[in-house]
Design a protein around this motif. Structure first.
Motif, PDB file in Angstrom:
ATOM      1  N   ILE A   1       8.008  -3.759  -3.843  1.00  0.00           N
ATOM      2  CA  ILE A   1       6.795  -4.403  -4.837  1.00  0.00           C
ATOM      3  C   ILE A   1       6.305  -3.235  -5.642  1.00  0.00           C
ATOM      4  CG2 ILE A   1       4.572  -5.474  -5.007  1.00  0.00           C
ATOM      5  CD1 ILE A   1       6.379  -7.454  -4.080  1.00  0.00           C
ATOM      6  N   GLN A   2       6.124  -2.174  -5.127  1.00  0.00           N
ATOM      7  CA  GLN A   2       5.720  -1.069  -6.016  1.00  0.00           C
ATOM      8  C   GLN A   2       6.941  -0.657  -6.964  1.00  0.00           C
ATOM      9  OE1 GLN A   2       3.916   2.528  -4.217  1.00  0.00           O
ATOM     10  NE2 GLN A   2       3.169   1.547  -2.624  1.00  0.00           N
TER      11      GLN A   2
ATOM     12  N   GLN B   1     -13.669  -6.548  -0.707  1.00  0.00           N
ATOM     13  CA  GLN B   1     -14.055  -6.985  -1.938  1.00  0.00           C
ATOM     14  C   GLN B   1     -15.391  -7.073  -2.309  1.00  0.00           C
ATOM     15  OE1 GLN B   1     -12.077 -10.461  -3.130  1.00  0.00           O
ATOM     16  NE2 GLN B   1     -10.381 -10.421  -1.450  1.00  0.00           N
TER      17      GLN B   1
ATOM     18  N   ASP C   1      -1.980   2.057  -4.074  1.00  0.00           N
ATOM     19  CA  ASP C   1      -1.849   2.493  -5.556  1.00  0.00           C
ATOM     20  C   ASP C   1      -2.657   1.465  -6.550  1.00  0.00           C
ATOM     21  OD1 ASP C   1      -0.405   4.548  -4.710  1.00  0.00           O
ATOM     22  OD2 ASP C   1       1.487   3.628  -5.186  1.00  0.00           O
ATOM     23  N   TRP C   2      -2.816   0.243  -6.134  1.00  0.00           N
ATOM     24  CA  TRP C   2      -3.558  -0.645  -6.950  1.00  0.00           C
ATOM     25  C   TRP C   2      -4.914  -0.611  -6.955  1.00  0.00           C
ATOM     26  CZ3 TRP C   2       1.163  -2.033  -4.759  1.00  0.00           C
ATOM     27  CH2 TRP C   2       2.208  -2.659  -5.659  1.00  0.00           C
ATOM     28  N   PHE C   3      -5.524  -0.271  -5.536  1.00  0.00           N
ATOM     29  CA  PHE C   3      -6.983  -0.236  -5.345  1.00  0.00           C
ATOM     30  C   PHE C   3      -7.665   0.909  -6.020  1.00  0.00           C
ATOM     31  CE2 PHE C   3      -5.870  -1.686  -1.107  1.00  0.00           C
ATOM     32  CZ  PHE C   3      -5.398  -3.050  -1.596  1.00  0.00           C
TER      33      PHE C   3
ATOM     34  N   GLU D   1       5.589  -2.451  11.258  1.00  0.00           N
ATOM     35  CA  GLU D   1       5.504  -1.652  10.517  1.00  0.00           C
ATOM     36  C   GLU D   1       6.552  -1.407   9.334  1.00  0.00           C
ATOM     37  OE1 GLU D   1       3.768   1.967  11.603  1.00  0.00           O
ATOM     38  OE2 GLU D   1       1.856   1.146  12.109  1.00  0.00           O
TER      39      GLU D   1
ATOM     40  N   VAL E   1       0.268   2.328   7.933  1.00  0.00           N
ATOM     41  CA  VAL E   1       1.200   1.807   7.024  1.00  0.00           C
ATOM     42  C   VAL E   1       0.731   0.264   6.630  1.00  0.00           C
ATOM     43  CG1 VAL E   1       3.461   0.465   7.092  1.00  0.00           C
ATOM     44  CG2 VAL E   1       3.396   2.892   8.064  1.00  0.00           C
ATOM     45  N   ARG E   2       0.296  -0.455   7.714  1.00  0.00           N
ATOM     46  CA  ARG E   2      -0.252  -1.746   7.292  1.00  0.00           C
ATOM     47  C   ARG E   2      -1.672  -1.612   6.484  1.00  0.00           C
ATOM     48  NH1 ARG E   2       1.192  -2.920  12.632  1.00  0.00           N
ATOM     49  NH2 ARG E   2       2.959  -4.356  12.761  1.00  0.00           N
TER      50      ARG E   2
ATOM     51  N   VAL F   1       6.630  -3.910   6.709  1.00  0.00           N
ATOM     52  CA  VAL F   1       5.543  -3.754   5.798  1.00  0.00           C
ATOM     53  C   VAL F   1       5.841  -2.662   4.831  1.00  0.00           C
ATOM     54  CG1 VAL F   1       3.125  -3.150   5.862  1.00  0.00           C
ATOM     55  CG2 VAL F   1       3.901  -4.399   7.315  1.00  0.00           C
TER      56      VAL F   1
ATOM     57  N   ASN G   1       7.094  -3.686  -9.753  1.00  0.00           N
ATOM     58  CA  ASN G   1       5.548  -3.942 -10.702  1.00  0.00           C
ATOM     59  C   ASN G   1       5.078  -2.693 -11.035  1.00  0.00           C
ATOM     60  OD1 ASN G   1       2.390  -4.482  -9.975  1.00  0.00           O
ATOM     61  ND2 ASN G   1       3.513  -5.891 -11.411  1.00  0.00           N
ATOM     62  N   LEU G   2       4.981  -1.556 -10.230  1.00  0.00           N
ATOM     63  CA  LEU G   2       4.468  -0.252 -10.977  1.00  0.00           C
ATOM     64  C   LEU G   2       5.428   0.473 -11.566  1.00  0.00           C
ATOM     65  CD1 LEU G   2       1.796   0.679  -7.973  1.00  0.00           C
ATOM     66  CD2 LEU G   2       1.255  -0.596  -9.878  1.00  0.00           C
TER      67      LEU G   2
ATOM     68  N   GLY H   1      -5.622  -7.720  -1.127  1.00  0.00           N
ATOM     69  CA  GLY H   1      -5.377  -7.143  -2.207  1.00  0.00           C
ATOM     70  C   GLY H   1      -5.235  -7.730  -3.225  1.00  0.00           C
TER      71      GLY H   1
ATOM     72  N   VAL I   1      -1.401  -0.694   2.598  1.00  0.00           N
ATOM     73  CA  VAL I   1      -0.523  -1.628   1.550  1.00  0.00           C
ATOM     74  C   VAL I   1      -1.406  -2.024   0.415  1.00  0.00           C
ATOM     75  CG1 VAL I   1       0.207  -3.979   1.044  1.00  0.00           C
ATOM     76  CG2 VAL I   1       1.059  -2.723   3.216  1.00  0.00           C
ATOM     77  N   GLY I   2      -1.118  -1.548  -0.766  1.00  0.00           N
ATOM     78  CA  GLY I   2      -1.866  -1.761  -2.123  1.00  0.00           C
ATOM     79  C   GLY I   2      -2.883  -0.652  -2.422  1.00  0.00           C
TER      80      GLY I   2
ATOM     81  N   SER J   1      -3.167   0.977  11.898  1.00  0.00           N
ATOM     82  CA  SER J   1      -1.943   1.263  11.257  1.00  0.00           C
ATOM     83  C   SER J   1      -2.110   1.710  10.077  1.00  0.00           C
ATOM     84  CB  SER J   1      -1.153   0.288  11.490  1.00  0.00           C
ATOM     85  OG  SER J   1      -0.023   0.216  10.478  1.00  0.00           O
TER      86      SER J   1
ATOM     87  N   ASP K   1     -11.277  -7.919   4.352  1.00  0.00           N
ATOM     88  CA  ASP K   1     -10.876  -7.906   3.237  1.00  0.00           C
ATOM     89  C   ASP K   1     -12.014  -8.576   2.404  1.00  0.00           C
ATOM     90  OD1 ASP K   1      -8.931  -8.234   1.020  1.00  0.00           O
ATOM     91  OD2 ASP K   1      -8.718 -10.349   1.331  1.00  0.00           O
TER      92      ASP K   1
ATOM     93  N   ASP L   1       6.394  -3.061   0.704  1.00  0.00           N
ATOM     94  CA  ASP L   1       5.310  -2.416  -0.001  1.00  0.00           C
ATOM     95  C   ASP L   1       6.190  -1.652  -1.111  1.00  0.00           C
ATOM     96  OD1 ASP L   1       2.753  -1.662  -0.759  1.00  0.00           O
ATOM     97  OD2 ASP L   1       2.720   0.250   0.583  1.00  0.00           O
TER      98      ASP L   1
END
Lengths: 374, 374
Positions: free
Chosen positions: B67-68, A68, A96-98, B57, A89-90, B60, B71-72, B94, A93-94, A87, A64, B64
């Protein structure tokens, strides 16, 4: 387009029980420095960011912080795929924001349909996948190997090529012709997961992860960057670092090494020498490195490894030279490796004194085709 | 400001071995529907999004996706803190990117210094913390309880109050006066982790997570929303849902229930009745619910639970009424609970036939003060 290529960070990996986090942190900050020095337009990370599907908290925190720094502080676009150790999946996560800050993280096969154009280059990000995932994604039950999947995936990507741009593939697999070291995960018997190099001919450049040795392939256009750390004693002679790839006007690839916080080394010698601080000092042997020791002695030595640990605080393992030579003699050359079906037939004959019946042979051949998970 | 308050999703939790993911997915989509119907300005999630520090998984992927969507897709601002079941480090990956789309995810104590103003309301997000974390953050070694930490943290937050705004605290802890059910994690003996309600008087509203029963507190201004699913047989009589909080012109709090995919229930009766499909149908007993059964029979019944499982495919457990009554008689009332030091002294006396010496008493009292990890 000028980008930095790296892969196989394996954050969270241990070496003979030693936590490597400080070692990994040290080389990762050099990656950031090199990216700035080389004024790259982007960083490509070709999979295996973590060592485990389920990394521990300290590993998560290091990745992370690294991402960053590269993306938020240094404002570098990142093109990242998941590898077989991650993984999807793990890690995903995020994602779509990144993308908002040009951190493009791809963890599913669907990403072959989402090429990214940066400057003069169209990037295709292909995360690690297993044949069963390709069967589902391509809706083709005949797919049993990565190579079979790649035939279709490459055609699908080429159909999306924008003319006039450079076309770069970022992927994580075993390309045929690669050599192996101990620290990659097993390659399926018979090479079911290998991708022949000629399948990749349509791309101007292929940035690969999976193999830890940057010299695994002898191709200018298809390259492994290798890992940033030595993760096994079979990697002691490798120089670790990153590639700086320039796609235009002509393809140029330059290697930039990173300096380990502590090296990994193999030392061969007599116990009397290697346990003697004066000898080690005189011969300028690095006592701070993670050290595997091969003893040339033949006599019994009481508590040999205990005494060697006193000189080498990052002692890894001790072997006797004779047994090393024996193991090396037993190493099979590539030509000696038998096909899986033949191995099975020989084993069956050895156990039962009978050959496989034709029906058994058919069944075994079918089953081996199904065994496509590495 | 009109917001939806929820907490204690515990995604990935199991109930007597049953995977609850489909149950959790069902109520989470109702949260999205309610948020739209109520036209809220934001959603507050007060901790324990996951059931485990290291969720699998599928858990998770569900969080995910949830939240998507919120929020999105629905463009709802999210104010989210980690709870004691979450790994702040893992959940927090993230967060710096998420804030771009008004998804405010806070997992460290430093967030008390980062209030958020949305409309007429200033939100303070206080993730779950343990006293040792407060000692580090506040640089005060005298802190041994959550309440001690809260004294300083509340003062610190109040110093940042913007006059003229409503001040809302989002937190995840055990507020004094709460009642407990079996499915929260243990509360420290002696209530070392409890926060007295009067410490929270400075806020116009406190949105809490941690306790699964929405009626745990008898305060209009300090509220648990409770969990969205029944996570134990002690929760069967609770109605689950979310709170719709309006801060101005006057504080109003409204409860909106969610409908479980399958309920969780306790059934009491005779084996002959409860194993009889006709009886169950006639008495309209829900055979699809997760069911705990209390048998009133006293005689031996061969394979009783096996036969009950045939009628209740989501059978949880079976008890006899007598043993339930015995256990209830043994339940201590609040007044009967001994102080930890007295418990220890009694135990020592019982084992050794001697009372604690004065030195031992001092040592034990000191040590008990240190035992502040719940």
């Amino acid at each position: 387009m000028r980008f930095l290529q790296t892969a196989d960070w394996h954050i969270g990996r241990r070496l003979f029980g030693y936590d490597l986090l400080a070692e990994q942190s040290a080389v990762l900050s050099q990656v950031a420095t090199i990216a700035q020095e080389e004024q790259v337009d982007a960083i490509v990370i070709a999979g295996d960011l973590y060592d485990r599907q389920n990394p521990n908290e300290t590993a998560v925190a290091l990745l992370d912080a690294t991402i960053q720094q590269l993306n938020l502080s240094l404002k570098l676009p990142l093109l990242v795929i998941s590898g077989n150790h991650d993984s999807g999946v793990r890690l995903g996560v995020g994602a779509d924001w990144f993308a908002e800050t040009d951190y493009f993280l791809r963890t599913t096969l669907a990403s072959v349909d989402q090429p990214l154009t940066l400057g003069d280059t169209q990037f295709f990000l292909l995360p690690y996948f297993e044949p069963f995932q390709a069967r589902q994604f391509l809706q083709d039950d005949s797919i049993h190997t990565v190579a079979q999947a790649m035939t279709q995936l490459v055609a699908r990507m080429q159909a999306q090529f924008t003319p006039g741009l450079q076309h770069v593939l970022v992927a994580h697999f075993f390309a045929a012709g690669s050599t192996h070291s101990d620290s990659e995960t097993t390659v399926a018997v018979g090479g079911l997961d290998a991708v022949p190099l000629d399948q990749l001919a349509g791309f101007d450049y292929v940035a690969l992860g999976h193999i830890h040795n940057k010299n695994a392939l002898h191709s200018e256009r298809v390259r492994y960057s290798g890992s940033l750390n030595k993760f096994s004693l079979s990697e002691v002679d490798q120089t670790k670092g990153v590639l700086i790839v320039e796609t235009a006007p002509a393809l140029t690839v330059k290697f930039r090494p990173v300096t380990p916080l502590h090296d990994v080394q193999n030392i061969r010698g007599a116990f009397a020498d290697l346990s003697d601080p004066d000898y080690l000092r005189q011969h300028q042997i690095d006592q701070t490195a993670y050290t595997g020791i091969v003893l040339q002695d033949t006599n019994i030595i009481s508590n040999a490894s205990g005494k060697l640990k006193a000189q080498f605080p990052r002692f890894l393992t001790m072997q006797r030279e004779q047994s090393v030579q024996l193991a090396q003699r037993q190493h099979l050359t590539q030509a000696q490796i038998k096909a899986p079906l033949q191995l099975l037939a020989d084993f069956y004959q050895q156990l039962t004194d009978k050959p496989l019946t034709p029906a058994q042979q058919t069944w075994a051949a079918e089953t081996l085709k199904e065994v496509d998970r590495s």
